[in-house]
Structure formats: structure tokens, C-alpha cells
Design an enzyme around this catalytic site. Structure first.
Site, PDB file in Angstrom:
ATOM      1  N   LYS A   1       0.864  -1.185   0.000  1.00 41.30           N
ATOM      2  CA  LYS A   1       0.000   0.000   0.000  1.00 41.30           C
ATOM      3  C   LYS A   1       0.896   1.229   0.000  1.00 41.30           C
ATOM      4  CE  LYS A   1      -3.517   2.400   2.681  1.00 41.30           C
ATOM      5  NZ  LYS A   1      -4.443   2.323   3.820  1.00 41.30           N
TER       6      LYS A   1
ATOM      7  N   LYS B   1      -2.238  -1.513  -3.806  1.00 42.99           N
ATOM      8  CA  LYS B   1      -3.102  -0.334  -3.747  1.00 42.99           C
ATOM      9  C   LYS B   1      -2.266   0.926  -3.853  1.00 42.99           C
ATOM     10  CE  LYS B   1      -5.981   2.071  -0.494  1.00 42.99           C
ATOM     11  NZ  LYS B   1      -6.366   2.195   0.877  1.00 42.99           N
TER      12      LYS B   1
HETATM   13  C1  PBG Z   1      -7.065   3.116   5.572  1.00 47.97           C
HETATM   14  C2  PBG Z   1      -7.551   3.115   4.182  1.00 47.97           C
HETATM   15  C3  PBG Z   1      -7.448   4.155   3.241  1.00 47.97           C
HETATM   16  C4  PBG Z   1      -8.051   3.703   2.074  1.00 47.97           C
HETATM   17  C5  PBG Z   1      -8.519   2.419   2.314  1.00 47.97           C
HETATM   18  N1  PBG Z   1      -8.176   2.069   3.628  1.00 47.97           N
HETATM   19  C6  PBG Z   1      -6.955   5.537   3.382  1.00 47.97           C
HETATM   20  C7  PBG Z   1      -5.612   5.910   3.681  1.00 47.97           C
HETATM   21  O1  PBG Z   1      -4.663   5.133   3.746  1.00 47.97           O
HETATM   22  O2  PBG Z   1      -5.472   7.114   3.909  1.00 47.97           O
HETATM   23  C8  PBG Z   1      -8.143   4.500   0.807  1.00 47.97           C
HETATM   24  C9  PBG Z   1      -9.098   4.028  -0.189  1.00 47.97           C
HETATM   25  C10 PBG Z   1      -9.403   4.972  -1.289  1.00 47.97           C
HETATM   26  O3  PBG Z   1      -8.764   6.015  -1.501  1.00 47.97           O
HETATM   27  O4  PBG Z   1     -10.356   4.643  -2.009  1.00 47.97           O
HETATM   28  N2  PBG Z   1      -8.015   2.690   6.484  1.00 47.97           N
END
Ligand code: PBG
Length: 323
Positions: A195, A248
Site C-alpha cells: 500500500k 493499492k
Molecule cells: C485506511 C484506508 C485508506 C483507504 C482504504 N483504507 C486511506 C488511507 O490510507 O489514507 C483508501 C481508499 C481509497 O482512496 O479509495 N483505512
């Protein structure tokens, strides 16, 4: 006149032959739809940067869940917006918090919809970081203890799978141990393994009200410049017991999806995040892009890159076309 010997156009001449040789098929079975749940009754708070999406109170969420299931989408992932945030994110480690109540309500109304929880603290902490702080830093090991509590209450409330997204070291191992000790060895873990610290999460942070109050997430999420490190992240999560690994965002990281799939051959998910959705929506609204065409093309490209599963805000619109 030069006459080519090889003519690849032969297999592109009409829709029939194109369909026969098509390599990548996207179906609604590939989709996980993200949903946002908030407190209150009969609430639908639309999210301006994510057309068609809203924070919903549990009564409306249940109706949405039934509709999603009837459209042939097998799974949803839940994000909560609690009434009260605090330094530890207590709402999400309570069986009476917003996520556990939502899980119980959906399980009753749509028992066959597969329920996944996003396992993280950033939507529930008042400072917006993904775990409790020690000074200005997120305390990794203290976070793990809270994540262990979170997954157990969520499994008890009916979660079918848990998806840790906080990029804490050891999170998958800690969660696996907690689930197994509590009698939930059958619950799989989908790890947000690679991520990235991405600008494409902007609209989500409006939706989940989870923007960090200071600093950013670069001390735990990955540097967008790194590819080899993604393989190391995935390898550790696999060793710790991840069942599905996720990359991601998706479109700016198609190379990472491909490398992860080739290297590990495991069920691989990709999250087409809020900013990817928002930019296609915005360009389509301006008439600059053909909405349905780029939607399906983007989903096809993610699958072609190696994803088996796509978390996408387009799930309903794409399922309506793909049937
Ligand atoms: C963290 C989380 C995030 C997203 C999914 N889970 C946000 C982040 O890391 O700030 C982002 C998903 C998206 O942008 O669609 N709980």
C-alpha cells in the site's frame, strides 16, 4: 506492393472472433464494493468527490447491501465513521461500535453477501493516524494489540474476512494469531500488503473523515518510487499467513500487480482507489471521456495486469453493464 505474411487483423475482423480470442474477462464476481457507514437514522451524506457514493446510516446500508447482492456483486468492504473519535480509536475495538453493529444488521438482511472489514484505526482516531501515537510517531506494536482486538470483535459480529490496511510491521501475523486463539481459524486475511503513500486517496479521506491532523502517512505506507520493496512486503505478509494479497492503488501501480502475481501466484487483489474513480468521473462529467468505456477499460487493465479481485467504486455501474 509489399504483402505481409502475418496478418493479426484476421482475428479482429468482427465482434464474434474478437470475443472468441479475448484473453481477459471482467465479471461482477471479481468485484468488492467499498461502503461507508455512519451513525444516525435515514442518513445519506453524499460525498462530493465520489459521485454515486455516500456515508449511510445502518438502516440505509442494509437496503444498499441487499441491492448490491441482488446485482451479483459477491462482497463489500466496510468503512466506519464513528460518532466519537479518540486517541486510541476505541469505537472500532468495541462490539457496540459502528462497524460491529453494521455487520450484524447486514448479516441478518443479506446473509449471503460476503462481508469484509477494513482493519485500521485511522477512521476512528481523533488525530487521523493509523494507530496510537508515541510522540509524533505511530507506535507500531501498540497498534498491533488494538488490531488484534478489532478483528476478534468483527469476526464475532459476522465478518467473513478481515483486511488489515494500516501497513504496520507484523500486522498479518498478529491478526492471524488473535483470530486463531479466538476460534476463528476459518476467517481469511486479505492484506493490504503493498500500500503506497498515495495522493490518490484524497476523496476517500473526505468520505471517511480520516485526513491526518498533522504530517502524512509516509512513515508507514510505501514510497511510490519503490517496486522491489513491494515484493518484500508481500513476502513477509505471505509468511505471516495472508490468504490474499493486495496492491493499492491499482492503475498507477499495474507493474507492481504484475510482479506480485508472477512472483507469488497467490490470489491477488487490487484497489482502484477513490482518486482513480474521481478522476474518471470528473473527466466524464466534462464530456472529455466516455464514462462506460473508460470504466470497463480501467477494470480490464487491472485484471489483465494480474489482479483476480478488484476493489472498486465502479462495482455497481460495471455490474449493471456486465450482468
Ligand atoms: C485506511 C484506508 C485508506 C483507504 C482504504 N483504507 C486511506 C488511507 O490510507 O489514507 C483508501 C481508499 C481509497 O482512496 O479509495 N483505512
Amino acid at each position: 506492393m509489399f504483402t505481409p505474411y502475418y496478418r493479426l487483423r484476421r482475428l479482429r475482423r468482427n465482434p464474434q472472433i474478437r470475443a472468441m480470442v479475448r484473453e481477459t474477462l471482467v465479471t461482477p464476481n471479481d468485484f468488492i464494493l467499498p461502503l461507508f457507514v455512519c451513525e444516525g437514522e435515514n442518513v445519506i451524506n453524499t460525498i462530493s468527490s465520489m459521485p454515486g457514493h455516500a456515508q449511510m446510516s445502518i438502516d440505509n446500508l442494509v437496503k444498499e447491501a441487499r441491492e448490491v447482492y441482488n446485482m451479483g456483486i459477491p462482497a463489500v468492504i466496510l468503512f466506519g465513521i464513528p460518532a466519537h473519535k479518540d486517541a486510541l480509536g476505541s469505537d472500532v475495538i468495541s462490539s457496540e461500535g459502528i462497524i460491529c453493529r453494521a455487520l450484524r444488521a447486514i448479516k441478518e438482511a443479506a446473509p449471503d453477501l460476503y462481508l469484509i472489514t477494513d482493519v485500521c484505526l485511522c477512521e476512528y482516531t481523533d488525530h487521523g493516524h493509523c494507530g496510537p501515537l508515541a510522540g509524533q510517531e505511530v507506535d507500531n506494536d501498540a497498534t498491533l494489540e488494538l488490531l488484534q482486538k478489532q478483528v476478534v470483535v468483527q469476526a464475532q459480529a459476522g465478518a467473513d474476512m478481515v483486511a488489515p490496511s494500516g501497513m504496520m510491521d507484523g500486522m498479518v501475523g498478529a491478526i492471524r494469531e488473535a483470530l486463531d486463539d479466538a476460534g476463528f481459524s476459518q476467517i481469511p486475511i486479505m492484506s493490504y500488503a503493498a500500500k503506497y503513500a498515495s495522493g490518490f486517496y484524497g476523496p476517500f479521506r473526505e468520505a471517511a473523515e480520516s485526513t491526518p491532523q498533522f504530517g502524512d502517512r509516509s512513515s508507514y505506507q510505501m514510497d511510490p518510487a519503490n517496486g522491489d520493496e513491494a515484493l518484500r512486503e508481500v513476502q513477509l505478509d505471505v509468511e505471516e499467513g495472508a490468504d490474499i494479497i493486495m496492491v493499492k492503488p491499482a492503475m498507477p501501480y499495474l507493474d507492481i500487480i504484475r510482479r506480485v502475481k508472477d512472483e507469488f501466484g497467490l490470489p491477488t487483489a487490487a484497489y482502484q482507489v477513490s482518486g482513480e474513480f474521481a478522476m474518471l468521473k470528473a473527466a466524464a462529467e466534462k464530456g472529455w471521456l466516455d464514462h462506460d468505456r473508460v470504466m470497463l477499460e480501467s477494470l480490464t487493465s487491472i485484471k489483465r495486469a494480474g489482479a483476480d479481485i478488484i476493489l472498486t467504486y465502479f462495482a455497481k455501474e460495471a455490474a449493471a453493464i456486465l450482468g
